[in-house]
Design a protein around this motif. Sequence first.
Motif, mmCIF file in Angstrom:
data_model
loop_
_atom_site.group_PDB
_atom_site.id
_atom_site.type_symbol
_atom_site.label_atom_id
_atom_site.label_comp_id
_atom_site.label_asym_id
_atom_site.label_seq_id
_atom_site.Cartn_x
_atom_site.Cartn_y
_atom_site.Cartn_z
ATOM 1 N N ASN A 1 -5.396 13.720 -28.595
ATOM 2 C CA ASN A 1 -5.494 14.663 -29.711
ATOM 3 C C ASN A 1 -5.210 16.093 -29.263
ATOM 4 O O ASN A 1 -4.522 16.847 -29.956
ATOM 5 C CB ASN A 1 -6.868 14.588 -30.372
ATOM 6 C CG ASN A 1 -6.895 13.604 -31.510
ATOM 7 O OD1 ASN A 1 -5.946 13.496 -32.272
ATOM 8 N ND2 ASN A 1 -7.995 12.879 -31.626
ATOM 9 N N LYS B 1 2.749 10.057 -28.818
ATOM 10 C CA LYS B 1 1.316 10.218 -28.553
ATOM 11 C C LYS B 1 0.481 9.705 -29.729
ATOM 12 O O LYS B 1 -0.587 9.119 -29.534
ATOM 13 C CB LYS B 1 0.993 11.672 -28.237
ATOM 14 C CG LYS B 1 1.533 12.095 -26.875
ATOM 15 C CD LYS B 1 1.217 13.517 -26.535
ATOM 16 C CE LYS B 1 1.848 13.935 -25.227
ATOM 17 N NZ LYS B 1 1.411 13.204 -24.061
ATOM 18 N N GLN B 2 0.961 9.888 -30.948
ATOM 19 C CA GLN B 2 0.249 9.364 -32.113
ATOM 20 C C GLN B 2 0.231 7.837 -32.095
ATOM 21 O O GLN B 2 -0.772 7.222 -32.466
ATOM 22 C CB GLN B 2 0.873 9.883 -33.408
ATOM 23 C CG GLN B 2 0.529 11.331 -33.677
ATOM 24 C CD GLN B 2 1.231 11.886 -34.903
ATOM 25 O OE1 GLN B 2 2.340 11.494 -35.238
ATOM 26 N NE2 GLN B 2 0.555 12.809 -35.579
ATOM 27 N N ILE C 1 5.232 13.989 -29.987
ATOM 28 C CA ILE C 1 4.053 13.868 -30.857
ATOM 29 C C ILE C 1 3.964 12.459 -31.422
ATOM 30 O O ILE C 1 2.894 11.838 -31.411
ATOM 31 C CB ILE C 1 4.093 14.920 -31.996
ATOM 32 C CG1 ILE C 1 3.776 16.307 -31.439
ATOM 33 C CG2 ILE C 1 3.093 14.554 -33.101
ATOM 34 C CD1 ILE C 1 3.925 17.429 -32.447
ATOM 35 N N ILE D 1 -1.492 16.458 -28.623
ATOM 36 C CA ILE D 1 -0.771 16.513 -29.902
ATOM 37 C C ILE D 1 -0.919 17.902 -30.525
ATOM 38 O O ILE D 1 0.053 18.494 -31.009
ATOM 39 C CB ILE D 1 -1.260 15.407 -30.861
ATOM 40 C CG1 ILE D 1 -0.819 14.030 -30.346
ATOM 41 C CG2 ILE D 1 -0.760 15.644 -32.281
ATOM 42 C CD1 ILE D 1 -1.497 12.851 -31.031
#
Length: 104
Positions: free
Chosen positions: A75, A58-59, A55, A78
């Motif tokens: 998004n 990916k953020q 996560i 996530i």
Amino acid sequence: MKEYFSFDDRLGISVPDLPMELAEYSIETQQEILLYWEQIRGSIPDRISDLEIQINQKQALLSNESNFPRSCKLNTEIAELASIINDLWLWYRANEVLSTKAHH
């Protein structure tokens, strides 16, 4: 004991798959099931940690992403990882339910 569990590809762990209530099994089988589950359950925090790393990665990508469709995809990914983490926490807490069922 694996016959009482099935591997959940989404969660990345085996989960109980009991055709009967736990209390309907012999005491020895109940203890074996609970011991096997406790071993799986012990791996859940590490699995959650791995997903949290994904996560965060990916953020980080999302914070620099200017392509709208790619942002939407990140998004969604996530959100799915967060959903998996939530489900893993539910299974982690399910140990109490399994133990309670064994004692009734």
